[in-house]
Scaffold this motif. Structure first.
Motif, PDB file in Angstrom:
ATOM      1  N   VAL A  44      61.169  61.418 -94.088  1.00  0.00           N
ATOM      2  CA  VAL A  44      62.153  61.338 -93.003  1.00  0.00           C
ATOM      3  C   VAL A  44      62.698  62.727 -92.681  1.00  0.00           C
ATOM      4  O   VAL A  44      62.851  63.091 -91.509  1.00  0.00           O
ATOM      5  CB  VAL A  44      63.298  60.364 -93.369  1.00  0.00           C
ATOM      6  CG1 VAL A  44      64.434  60.453 -92.382  1.00  0.00           C
ATOM      7  CG2 VAL A  44      62.777  58.951 -93.452  1.00  0.00           C
ATOM      8  N   TYR A  45      62.965  63.521 -93.710  1.00  0.00           N
ATOM      9  CA  TYR A  45      63.467  64.883 -93.488  1.00  0.00           C
ATOM     10  C   TYR A  45      62.443  65.729 -92.745  1.00  0.00           C
ATOM     11  O   TYR A  45      62.774  66.424 -91.779  1.00  0.00           O
ATOM     12  CB  TYR A  45      63.818  65.553 -94.819  1.00  0.00           C
ATOM     13  CG  TYR A  45      64.074  67.032 -94.688  1.00  0.00           C
ATOM     14  CD1 TYR A  45      65.218  67.505 -94.075  1.00  0.00           C
ATOM     15  CD2 TYR A  45      63.147  67.953 -95.150  1.00  0.00           C
ATOM     16  CE1 TYR A  45      65.448  68.855 -93.931  1.00  0.00           C
ATOM     17  CE2 TYR A  45      63.357  69.307 -95.005  1.00  0.00           C
ATOM     18  CZ  TYR A  45      64.512  69.759 -94.401  1.00  0.00           C
ATOM     19  OH  TYR A  45      64.721  71.093 -94.251  1.00  0.00           O
ATOM     20  N   ARG A  46      61.190  65.669 -93.175  1.00  0.00           N
ATOM     21  CA  ARG A  46      60.152  66.477 -92.525  1.00  0.00           C
ATOM     22  C   ARG A  46      59.936  66.033 -91.077  1.00  0.00           C
ATOM     23  O   ARG A  46      59.661  66.847 -90.208  1.00  0.00           O
ATOM     24  CB  ARG A  46      58.861  66.395 -93.312  1.00  0.00           C
ATOM     25  CG  ARG A  46      58.879  67.188 -94.614  1.00  0.00           C
ATOM     26  CD  ARG A  46      57.603  66.960 -95.405  1.00  0.00           C
ATOM     27  NE  ARG A  46      56.403  67.134 -94.622  1.00  0.00           N
ATOM     28  CZ  ARG A  46      55.653  68.239 -94.637  1.00  0.00           C
ATOM     29  NH1 ARG A  46      55.984  69.226 -95.420  1.00  0.00           N
ATOM     30  NH2 ARG A  46      54.569  68.312 -93.893  1.00  0.00           N
ATOM     31  N   THR A  47      60.090  64.741 -90.819  1.00  0.00           N
ATOM     32  CA  THR A  47      59.937  64.243 -89.450  1.00  0.00           C
ATOM     33  C   THR A  47      61.109  64.688 -88.582  1.00  0.00           C
ATOM     34  O   THR A  47      60.921  65.154 -87.457  1.00  0.00           O
ATOM     35  CB  THR A  47      59.848  62.708 -89.452  1.00  0.00           C
ATOM     36  OG1 THR A  47      58.721  62.316 -90.225  1.00  0.00           O
ATOM     37  CG2 THR A  47      59.717  62.171 -88.047  1.00  0.00           C
ATOM     38  N   SER A  48      62.328  64.570 -89.098  1.00  0.00           N
ATOM     39  CA  SER A  48      63.501  64.932 -88.304  1.00  0.00           C
ATOM     40  C   SER A  48      63.601  66.435 -88.086  1.00  0.00           C
ATOM     41  O   SER A  48      64.220  66.875 -87.123  1.00  0.00           O
ATOM     42  CB  SER A  48      64.780  64.432 -88.973  1.00  0.00           C
ATOM     43  OG  SER A  48      65.001  65.123 -90.181  1.00  0.00           O
ATOM     44  N   ARG A  49      62.993  67.224 -88.951  1.00  0.00           N
ATOM     45  CA  ARG A  49      63.011  68.674 -88.796  1.00  0.00           C
ATOM     46  C   ARG A  49      62.230  69.101 -87.549  1.00  0.00           C
ATOM     47  O   ARG A  49      62.530  70.126 -86.948  1.00  0.00           O
ATOM     48  CB  ARG A  49      62.397  69.300 -90.049  1.00  0.00           C
ATOM     49  CG  ARG A  49      62.554  70.776 -90.150  1.00  0.00           C
ATOM     50  CD  ARG A  49      62.021  71.270 -91.446  1.00  0.00           C
ATOM     51  NE  ARG A  49      60.616  70.873 -91.576  1.00  0.00           N
ATOM     52  CZ  ARG A  49      59.853  71.193 -92.590  1.00  0.00           C
ATOM     53  NH1 ARG A  49      60.330  71.862 -93.588  1.00  0.00           N
ATOM     54  NH2 ARG A  49      58.588  70.804 -92.639  1.00  0.00           N
ATOM     55  N   ASN A  50      61.248  68.318 -87.142  1.00  0.00           N
ATOM     56  CA  ASN A  50      60.409  68.663 -85.997  1.00  0.00           C
ATOM     57  C   ASN A  50      60.929  68.121 -84.673  1.00  0.00           C
ATOM     58  O   ASN A  50      60.371  68.420 -83.629  1.00  0.00           O
ATOM     59  CB  ASN A  50      58.989  68.160 -86.223  1.00  0.00           C
ATOM     60  CG  ASN A  50      58.318  68.879 -87.370  1.00  0.00           C
ATOM     61  OD1 ASN A  50      58.612  70.036 -87.642  1.00  0.00           O
ATOM     62  ND2 ASN A  50      57.438  68.181 -88.057  1.00  0.00           N
ATOM     63  N   ILE A  51      61.985  67.333 -84.706  1.00  0.00           N
ATOM     64  CA  ILE A  51      62.554  66.777 -83.480  1.00  0.00           C
ATOM     65  C   ILE A  51      63.457  67.830 -82.850  1.00  0.00           C
ATOM     66  O   ILE A  51      64.360  68.345 -83.516  1.00  0.00           O
ATOM     67  CB  ILE A  51      63.339  65.488 -83.764  1.00  0.00           C
ATOM     68  CG1 ILE A  51      62.394  64.423 -84.310  1.00  0.00           C
ATOM     69  CG2 ILE A  51      64.044  64.994 -82.501  1.00  0.00           C
ATOM     70  CD1 ILE A  51      63.099  63.172 -84.753  1.00  0.00           C
ATOM     71  N   PRO A  52      63.228  68.179 -81.596  1.00  0.00           N
ATOM     72  CA  PRO A  52      64.068  69.218 -80.977  1.00  0.00           C
ATOM     73  C   PRO A  52      65.491  68.728 -80.749  1.00  0.00           C
ATOM     74  O   PRO A  52      65.740  67.538 -80.554  1.00  0.00           O
ATOM     75  CB  PRO A  52      63.372  69.503 -79.644  1.00  0.00           C
ATOM     76  CG  PRO A  52      62.609  68.267 -79.348  1.00  0.00           C
ATOM     77  CD  PRO A  52      62.231  67.671 -80.675  1.00  0.00           C
ATOM     78  N   SER A  53      66.434  69.663 -80.763  1.00  0.00           N
ATOM     79  CA  SER A  53      67.827  69.310 -80.534  1.00  0.00           C
ATOM     80  C   SER A  53      68.062  69.099 -79.047  1.00  0.00           C
ATOM     81  O   SER A  53      67.212  69.409 -78.213  1.00  0.00           O
ATOM     82  CB  SER A  53      68.748  70.395 -81.071  1.00  0.00           C
ATOM     83  OG  SER A  53      68.513  71.594 -80.367  1.00  0.00           O
ATOM     84  N   LYS A  54      69.250  68.596 -78.724  1.00  0.00           N
ATOM     85  CA  LYS A  54      69.602  68.415 -77.323  1.00  0.00           C
ATOM     86  C   LYS A  54      69.675  69.770 -76.638  1.00  0.00           C
ATOM     87  O   LYS A  54      69.754  70.802 -77.288  1.00  0.00           O
ATOM     88  CB  LYS A  54      70.946  67.706 -77.200  1.00  0.00           C
ATOM     89  CG  LYS A  54      70.909  66.274 -77.605  1.00  0.00           C
ATOM     90  CD  LYS A  54      72.250  65.632 -77.340  1.00  0.00           C
ATOM     91  CE  LYS A  54      72.205  64.167 -77.650  1.00  0.00           C
ATOM     92  NZ  LYS A  54      73.499  63.533 -77.388  1.00  0.00           N
ATOM     93  N   SER A  55      69.714  69.765 -75.327  1.00  0.00           N
ATOM     94  CA  SER A  55      69.767  71.026 -74.598  1.00  0.00           C
ATOM     95  C   SER A  55      71.034  71.787 -74.960  1.00  0.00           C
ATOM     96  O   SER A  55      72.064  71.215 -75.273  1.00  0.00           O
ATOM     97  CB  SER A  55      69.710  70.767 -73.100  1.00  0.00           C
ATOM     98  OG  SER A  55      70.842  70.027 -72.707  1.00  0.00           O
TER      99      SER A  55
END
Length: 71
Positions: A44-55
């Motif tokens: 879950v951590y490795r997956t969430s690390r690749n999700i871009p943040s909001k603008s």
């Protein structure tokens, strides 16, 4: 699907299955449960690390105030 996403998915699925199996037994194996939870959280951590943040631009308020005209 690239190799990193496959590893993340594998960690999540295997960790969840191990945690579920370790918790479902009559006599719970604590160490197996810990290993399953660690694998699950790592995926879950490795997956969430690749999700871009909001603008990064500032957001406009949802309700805009109206300017009152002075008479």
């Amino acid at each position: 699907m690239n190799i990193s996403r496959s590893i993340n998915f594998f960690c999540i699925v295997v960790g969840g299955l191990i945690a579920f199996y370790a918790n479902a037994e009559q006599k719970q194996n604590t160490y197996l449960l810990i290993v399953g939870i660690v694998l699950l959280m790592l995926g879950v951590y490795r997956t969430s690390r690749n999700i871009p943040s909001k603008s990064e631009k500032p957001e406009e308020p949802f309700v805009k105030t109206e300017m009152k005209d002075e008479i």
